[in-house]
Motif scaffolding. Structure first.
Motif, PDB file in Angstrom:
ATOM      1  N   CYS A 154       0.847  -1.184   0.000  1.00  0.00           N
ATOM      2  CA  CYS A 154       0.000   0.000   0.000  1.00  0.00           C
ATOM      3  C   CYS A 154       0.885   1.238   0.000  1.00  0.00           C
ATOM      4  O   CYS A 154       1.829   1.335   0.777  1.00  0.00           O
ATOM      5  N   CYS A 155       0.624   2.182  -0.899  1.00  0.00           N
ATOM      6  CA  CYS A 155       1.408   3.410  -0.952  1.00  0.00           C
ATOM      7  C   CYS A 155       0.504   4.603  -0.689  1.00  0.00           C
ATOM      8  O   CYS A 155      -0.535   4.751  -1.329  1.00  0.00           O
ATOM      9  N   ARG A 156       0.900   5.448   0.244  1.00  0.00           N
ATOM     10  CA  ARG A 156       0.130   6.674   0.476  1.00  0.00           C
ATOM     11  C   ARG A 156       1.086   7.858   0.655  1.00  0.00           C
ATOM     12  O   ARG A 156       0.849   8.741   1.454  1.00  0.00           O
ATOM     13  N   ILE A 157       2.148   7.845  -0.162  1.00  0.00           N
ATOM     14  CA  ILE A 157       3.120   8.934  -0.040  1.00  0.00           C
ATOM     15  C   ILE A 157       2.758  10.119  -0.925  1.00  0.00           C
ATOM     16  O   ILE A 157       3.462  11.116  -0.903  1.00  0.00           O
ATOM     17  N   CYS A 158       1.694  10.009  -1.720  1.00  0.00           N
ATOM     18  CA  CYS A 158       1.213  11.221  -2.389  1.00  0.00           C
ATOM     19  C   CYS A 158      -0.311  11.198  -2.372  1.00  0.00           C
ATOM     20  O   CYS A 158      -0.923  10.171  -2.125  1.00  0.00           O
ATOM     21  N   ALA A 159      -0.909  12.332  -2.666  1.00  0.00           N
ATOM     22  CA  ALA A 159      -2.356  12.478  -2.504  1.00  0.00           C
ATOM     23  C   ALA A 159      -3.147  12.031  -3.739  1.00  0.00           C
ATOM     24  O   ALA A 159      -4.356  12.190  -3.802  1.00  0.00           O
ATOM     25  N   MET A 160      -2.445  11.447  -4.721  1.00  0.00           N
ATOM     26  CA  MET A 160      -3.196  10.799  -5.810  1.00  0.00           C
ATOM     27  C   MET A 160      -3.700   9.449  -5.330  1.00  0.00           C
ATOM     28  O   MET A 160      -4.632   8.895  -5.875  1.00  0.00           O
ATOM     29  N   GLY A 161      -3.003   8.925  -4.294  1.00  0.00           N
ATOM     30  CA  GLY A 161      -3.353   7.605  -3.753  1.00  0.00           C
ATOM     31  C   GLY A 161      -4.414   7.725  -2.689  1.00  0.00           C
ATOM     32  O   GLY A 161      -5.183   8.684  -2.708  1.00  0.00           O
ATOM     33  N   PRO A 162      -4.488   6.843  -1.716  1.00  0.00           N
ATOM     34  CA  PRO A 162      -3.585   5.697  -1.609  1.00  0.00           C
ATOM     35  C   PRO A 162      -3.785   4.679  -2.731  1.00  0.00           C
ATOM     36  O   PRO A 162      -4.905   4.465  -3.192  1.00  0.00           O
ATOM     37  N   CYS A 163      -2.674   4.075  -3.138  1.00  0.00           N
ATOM     38  CA  CYS A 163      -2.701   3.052  -4.177  1.00  0.00           C
ATOM     39  C   CYS A 163      -2.317   1.722  -3.540  1.00  0.00           C
ATOM     40  O   CYS A 163      -1.392   1.680  -2.730  1.00  0.00           O
ATOM     41  N   ARG A 164      -3.021   0.688  -3.915  1.00  0.00           N
ATOM     42  CA  ARG A 164      -2.600  -0.616  -3.413  1.00  0.00           C
ATOM     43  C   ARG A 164      -2.551  -1.581  -4.576  1.00  0.00           C
ATOM     44  O   ARG A 164      -3.389  -1.545  -5.479  1.00  0.00           O
TER      45      ARG A 164
ATOM     46  N   GLY B 237       8.832  -1.165  -6.148  1.00  0.00           N
ATOM     47  CA  GLY B 237       9.157   0.201  -5.747  1.00  0.00           C
ATOM     48  C   GLY B 237       8.383   0.606  -4.500  1.00  0.00           C
ATOM     49  O   GLY B 237       8.911   1.274  -3.602  1.00  0.00           O
ATOM     50  N   ILE B 238       7.125   0.217  -4.444  1.00  0.00           N
ATOM     51  CA  ILE B 238       6.306   0.598  -3.284  1.00  0.00           C
ATOM     52  C   ILE B 238       6.813  -0.106  -2.025  1.00  0.00           C
ATOM     53  O   ILE B 238       7.031   0.529  -0.991  1.00  0.00           O
ATOM     54  N   VAL B 239       7.026  -1.403  -2.111  1.00  0.00           N
ATOM     55  CA  VAL B 239       7.539  -2.142  -0.950  1.00  0.00           C
ATOM     56  C   VAL B 239       8.907  -1.587  -0.545  1.00  0.00           C
ATOM     57  O   VAL B 239       9.189  -1.385   0.639  1.00  0.00           O
ATOM     58  N   GLY B 240       9.742  -1.312  -1.522  1.00  0.00           N
ATOM     59  CA  GLY B 240      11.093  -0.816  -1.250  1.00  0.00           C
ATOM     60  C   GLY B 240      11.085   0.543  -0.571  1.00  0.00           C
ATOM     61  O   GLY B 240      11.821   0.785   0.384  1.00  0.00           O
ATOM     62  N   ARG B 241      10.218   1.432  -1.059  1.00  0.00           N
ATOM     63  CA  ARG B 241      10.144   2.760  -0.421  1.00  0.00           C
ATOM     64  C   ARG B 241       9.627   2.633   1.003  1.00  0.00           C
ATOM     65  O   ARG B 241      10.114   3.309   1.911  1.00  0.00           O
ATOM     66  N   ASN B 242       8.635   1.790   1.190  1.00  0.00           N
ATOM     67  CA  ASN B 242       8.111   1.600   2.546  1.00  0.00           C
ATOM     68  C   ASN B 242       9.199   1.061   3.473  1.00  0.00           C
ATOM     69  O   ASN B 242       9.307   1.479   4.622  1.00  0.00           O
TER      70      ASN B 242
ATOM     71  N   HIS C 216      10.455   9.866  -1.529  1.00  0.00           N
ATOM     72  CA  HIS C 216       9.394  10.810  -1.909  1.00  0.00           C
ATOM     73  C   HIS C 216       8.787  10.404  -3.247  1.00  0.00           C
ATOM     74  O   HIS C 216       9.431   9.738  -4.053  1.00  0.00           O
ATOM     75  N   MET C 217       7.595  10.828  -3.473  1.00  0.00           N
ATOM     76  CA  MET C 217       6.925  10.565  -4.748  1.00  0.00           C
ATOM     77  C   MET C 217       7.847  10.972  -5.910  1.00  0.00           C
ATOM     78  O   MET C 217       8.443  12.064  -5.894  1.00  0.00           O
ATOM     79  N   GLY C 218       7.992  10.069  -6.840  1.00  0.00           N
ATOM     80  CA  GLY C 218       8.749  10.430  -8.041  1.00  0.00           C
ATOM     81  C   GLY C 218      10.263  10.415  -7.878  1.00  0.00           C
ATOM     82  O   GLY C 218      10.958  10.958  -8.729  1.00  0.00           O
TER      83      GLY C 218
ATOM     84  N   ARG D  57       0.024  -1.508 -10.921  1.00  0.00           N
ATOM     85  CA  ARG D  57       0.793  -0.277 -10.735  1.00  0.00           C
ATOM     86  C   ARG D  57      -0.047   0.803 -10.065  1.00  0.00           C
ATOM     87  O   ARG D  57      -1.257   0.869 -10.255  1.00  0.00           O
ATOM     88  N   GLY D  58       0.651   1.671  -9.305  1.00  0.00           N
ATOM     89  CA  GLY D  58      -0.023   2.825  -8.723  1.00  0.00           C
ATOM     90  C   GLY D  58      -0.340   3.836  -9.804  1.00  0.00           C
ATOM     91  O   GLY D  58       0.037   3.657 -10.970  1.00  0.00           O
ATOM     92  N   ILE D  59      -1.008   4.922  -9.436  1.00  0.00           N
ATOM     93  CA  ILE D  59      -1.415   5.917 -10.419  1.00  0.00           C
ATOM     94  C   ILE D  59      -0.201   6.522 -11.133  1.00  0.00           C
ATOM     95  O   ILE D  59      -0.213   6.752 -12.334  1.00  0.00           O
ATOM     96  N   CYS D  60       0.894   6.698 -10.385  1.00  0.00           N
ATOM     97  CA  CYS D  60       2.120   7.235 -10.998  1.00  0.00           C
ATOM     98  C   CYS D  60       2.850   6.178 -11.822  1.00  0.00           C
ATOM     99  O   CYS D  60       3.825   6.483 -12.490  1.00  0.00           O
ATOM    100  N   GLY D  61       2.397   4.938 -11.746  1.00  0.00           N
ATOM    101  CA  GLY D  61       3.049   3.879 -12.509  1.00  0.00           C
ATOM    102  C   GLY D  61       4.049   3.082 -11.697  1.00  0.00           C
ATOM    103  O   GLY D  61       4.718   2.189 -12.229  1.00  0.00           O
ATOM    104  N   CYS D  62       4.169   3.388 -10.412  1.00  0.00           N
ATOM    105  CA  CYS D  62       5.124   2.652  -9.590  1.00  0.00           C
ATOM    106  C   CYS D  62       4.665   1.200  -9.437  1.00  0.00           C
ATOM    107  O   CYS D  62       3.479   0.946  -9.199  1.00  0.00           O
ATOM    108  N   ASP D  63       5.599   0.279  -9.553  1.00  0.00           N
ATOM    109  CA  ASP D  63       5.223  -1.131  -9.399  1.00  0.00           C
ATOM    110  C   ASP D  63       5.369  -1.561  -7.934  1.00  0.00           C
ATOM    111  O   ASP D  63       5.792  -0.786  -7.074  1.00  0.00           O
TER     112      ASP D  63
HETATM  113 FE1  SF4 Z   1       1.213   8.361  -5.216  1.00  0.00          FE
HETATM  114 FE2  SF4 Z   1       2.388   6.622  -6.890  1.00  0.00          FE
HETATM  115 FE3  SF4 Z   1       2.225   6.098  -4.261  1.00  0.00          FE
HETATM  116 FE4  SF4 Z   1       0.032   6.020  -5.731  1.00  0.00          FE
HETATM  117  S1  SF4 Z   1       1.835   4.665  -5.952  1.00  0.00           S
HETATM  118  S2  SF4 Z   1       0.258   6.995  -3.719  1.00  0.00           S
HETATM  119  S3  SF4 Z   1       0.422   7.668  -7.202  1.00  0.00           S
HETATM  120  S4  SF4 Z   1       3.380   7.762  -5.196  1.00  0.00           S
END
Ligand code: SF4
Ligand code: NFS
Length: 627
Positions: free
Chosen positions: A47-57, A73-78, A192-194, A64-70
């Motif tokens: 689950c990613c909630r590091i930007c306000a386009m999400g949360p993406c799971r 990347g999400i697990v790694g950032r967390n 951070h996002m991006g 992929r999340g809205i930004c295209g992160c797979d």
């Molecule tokens: Fe934002 Fe991308 Fe994370 Fe979704 S996956 S919350 S779009 S950074």
């Protein structure tokens, strides 16, 4: 020796929960039920909630999340953010200690208790000591250490303590930590996002942030705490709830920074305060501890340990706790409402850990003495508010010998050689024991309790099996307290060891599970393995030594895991660090990092298998060395 079993501890807890039910108190055992089952996305780290386009799971339908992160990347950032939280926390504790040292005065509340150690570190850092007043030197060293947190250039000074081979690995992998705060900030920047979504890069920075903790902030915490409060030496104490005394004013210290607990202990011993307690109808004052601050004062003063992390509510449930005084970290916000069900004063002291339903007595270096006195007096005055029909202290405690700092350990183990002068003061006696096979190896047992694992069970069962197999255990944090509560730090526990380890325990007069301190004191273990490597001419990764956190729960524990692995020590976890959702992250952590640092993680939630895997790893390392 009769060990205290987990069943007995659970029965005591059940009895305390009955008291809790009477007064309408909540407890973690009930809250776990409300939180079960846990969110699957969170558990797997997807689950990613590091930007306000999400949360993406991430799911099979939404890879992929809205930004295209797979998912990787999400697990790694967390994972990196989790590490950064832990590195920041340990390191900020270390920073507070440096500030305390900066304020030390010959006639003040805080003094330099181990000037020799201060001088030793100053020489190590190339700071002139000749003809300098010890307090001038203390202030200079404190300021120099504080600069390690933010210096614009260069890497951590403490890295020089590692064997050259290890330093080279760190350099080549580009994971030498620069300024401590910079590694935390860089981690947050990367997550951070991006920014980074490449697992390799995220894992590399996780190791570097971990190293900024273990070979940076935590090492400052340990070393300068020793300078201020004394380097621990073996001494006797007791552990488990039975250390609380129904006739006395009970003050429980909880948290991590010894600046507070040391002062509270100092005043609780003051004849004037004891007389005050008596004037309130008590027979005296008993200070006991929970979590790492308990380890700190146990190691230096022999203050008894009431319990570890998941026992913190129990101390209040005894109905006999006049005050639970906390500083920072691992403090359940539950203590606020829980203390309201009893007469207990829940006293918070740090701007960093403020909680509802607490009495806030702000503690700082300048007013430490007067605030500590106020805290002790408040507890004494609260004695009369106790409700006698709610008082029940489980009659359960064990003897423990604690205080095995690196320095103390080296000194103690001199006793196991034929006392050839050239090996005393080094780790060579221990190396002899290991190479000869009298001891098969060592395990560093660390970390917390976690309701996902039957509390203390994994710690205790693993240790029992390890020592029976002639593997010596060094322990810290809540793991050390689990051992002490069970009786494994009683010297009589030698009878549970294999013949070799038993002999060593007898010769050196030590328990088979050695208390090395709090979690920041895992830096002591890093110094120990570094010296073992240097004295033996081996690389750290070749030593038959592994690390283990079977019941861990905090961000700090992940930061620790990262620096233990990065130091070349295979590390075994009993709880998954929210990476199950990414095969690539799993691959990096359990195999990939080995190419950089010669060690990696093993995650194994089956406790039986976990211990066997550790023993196998130790034996593999022995075989590789031909010993
Ligand atoms: Fe934002 Fe991308 Fe994370 Fe979704 S996956 S919350 S779009 S950074
Ligand atoms: Ni370590 Fe110490 Fe215990 Fe875990 Fe908490 S007290 S810093 S984080 S719970 S071992």
């Amino acid at each position: 020796l009769k060990l205290t079993t987990v069943e007995e501890m659970e029965a005591a807890t059940a009895r305390l929960l009955e008291t809790g039910a009477k007064v309408g108190a909540d407890a973690w055992q009930l809250r776990v039920k409300n939180q079960t089952p846990h969110c699957k996305f969170g558990e797997q780290g997807v689950c990613c909630r590091i930007c306000a386009m999400g949360p993406c799971r991430i799911t099979p339908k939404a890879p992929r999340g809205i930004c295209g992160c797979d998912v990787h990347g999400i697990v790694g950032r967390n994972y990196l953010k989790f590490t950064a939280g832990g590195a920041a926390t340990h390191s900020d504790h270390g920073r507070e200690i440096c500030h305390t040292l900066y304020e030390a005065k010959p006639d003040g509340a805080y003094k330099v208790k181990d000037p020799e150690k201060l001088i030793r570190i100053a020489k190590e850092w190339g700071v002139e000591t000749e003809g300098k007043d010890i307090y001038d030197l203390a202030h200079e060293m404190a300021e120099t250490a504080l600069m390690e947190y933010g210096k614009p250039f260069g890497v951590q000074r403490w890295l020089k303590r590692a064997p050259e081979h290890t330093q080279k690995l760190w350099h080549d992998a580009e994971i030498e930590p620069r300024a401590i705060d910079r590694e935390v900030a860089t981690s947050l920047h990367m997550a951070h996002m991006g920014c980074s979504s490449l697992p390799e890069a995220l894992v590399r920075q996780s190791l570097r942030a971990g190293l900024a903790d273990g070979w940076g902030g935590s090492m400052c915490g340990t070393e300068f705490s020793d300078v201020l409060f004394g380097t621990p030496k073996p001494l006797d104490t007791e552990a488990n709830l039975g250390v609380m005394n129904a006739d006395n004013v009970n003050i429980v210290v909880h948290g991590h920074d010894p600046s507070l607990s040391e002062m509270v202990c100092e005043y609780a011993d003051d004849p004037e305060m004891i007389a005050y307690a008596k004037s309130m109808g008590a027979k005296g004052i008993t200070v006991s501890g929970v979590c790492c601050t308990s380890n700190e004062v146990a190691m230096r003063r022999g203050v008894p340990m009431a319990g570890n992390f998941l026992q913190q509510e129990n101390v209040v449930l005894t109905g006999a706790c006049e005050a639970i005084v906390v500083d920072v970290q691992c403090i359940f916000p539950a203590l606020g409402p829980l203390s309201k069900c009893f007469h207990t004063k829940f006293i918070t002291t740090s701007p960093i850990a403020q909680m509802p339903d607490s009495d806030y007595i702000r503690f700082d270096v300048g007013t430490a003495a007067e605030k500590a006195k106020q805290i002790v007096m408040t507890a004494c005055e609260n004695f009369k508010n106790r409700k006698p029909d709610l008082v029940y202290i489980p009659d359960m405690k064990q003897k423990a010998t604690v205080g095995y700092s690196f320095e103390a350990l080296v000194k103690t183990l001199d006793g196991v050689t034929n006392s050839q002068v050239d090996v005393t003061g080094t780790t060579k006696p221990l190396i002899e024991c290991i190479t000869s096979g009298v001891i098969r190896g060592a395990v560093a047992m660390v970390g917390c309790n976690n309701p996902k694992i039957r509390p203390d069970y994994a710690h205790i069962e693993l240790m029992k099996k390890l020592i029976a197999n002639d593997i010596v255990v060094v322990a810290s944090g809540c793991s050390a307290q689990a051992a002490a509560k069970a009786g494994l730090m009683d010297k009589a526990a030698k009878d549970l060891c294999g013949a070799g380890l038993k002999r060593v325990c007898e010769l050196a007069d030590i328990p088979p599970v050695l208390h090395m301190g709090s979690c920041v004191d895992i830096s002591r273990m890093m110094v120990l393995v570094a010296e073992l490597a240097k004295d033996s001419g081996l690389n750290i990764s070749q030593l038959p030594v592994v690390g283990c956190a079977p019941e861990w729960m905090s961000e700090k524990a992940v930061s620790i895991g990262n620096y233990v692995v990065a130091t070349g020590i295979d590390t075994f976890l009993g709880v998954d660090p929210y990476v199950a959702g990414s095969s690539e992250m799993g691959q990096w952590l359990t195999e990939g990092v080995r190419d950089w640092v010669e060690a990696a993680y093993t995650v194994e939630t089956d406790i039986e298998k976990l211990v066997d895997k550790m023993i196998d790893r130790i034996e593999e390392k022995r075989t590789a060395l031909g010993i």
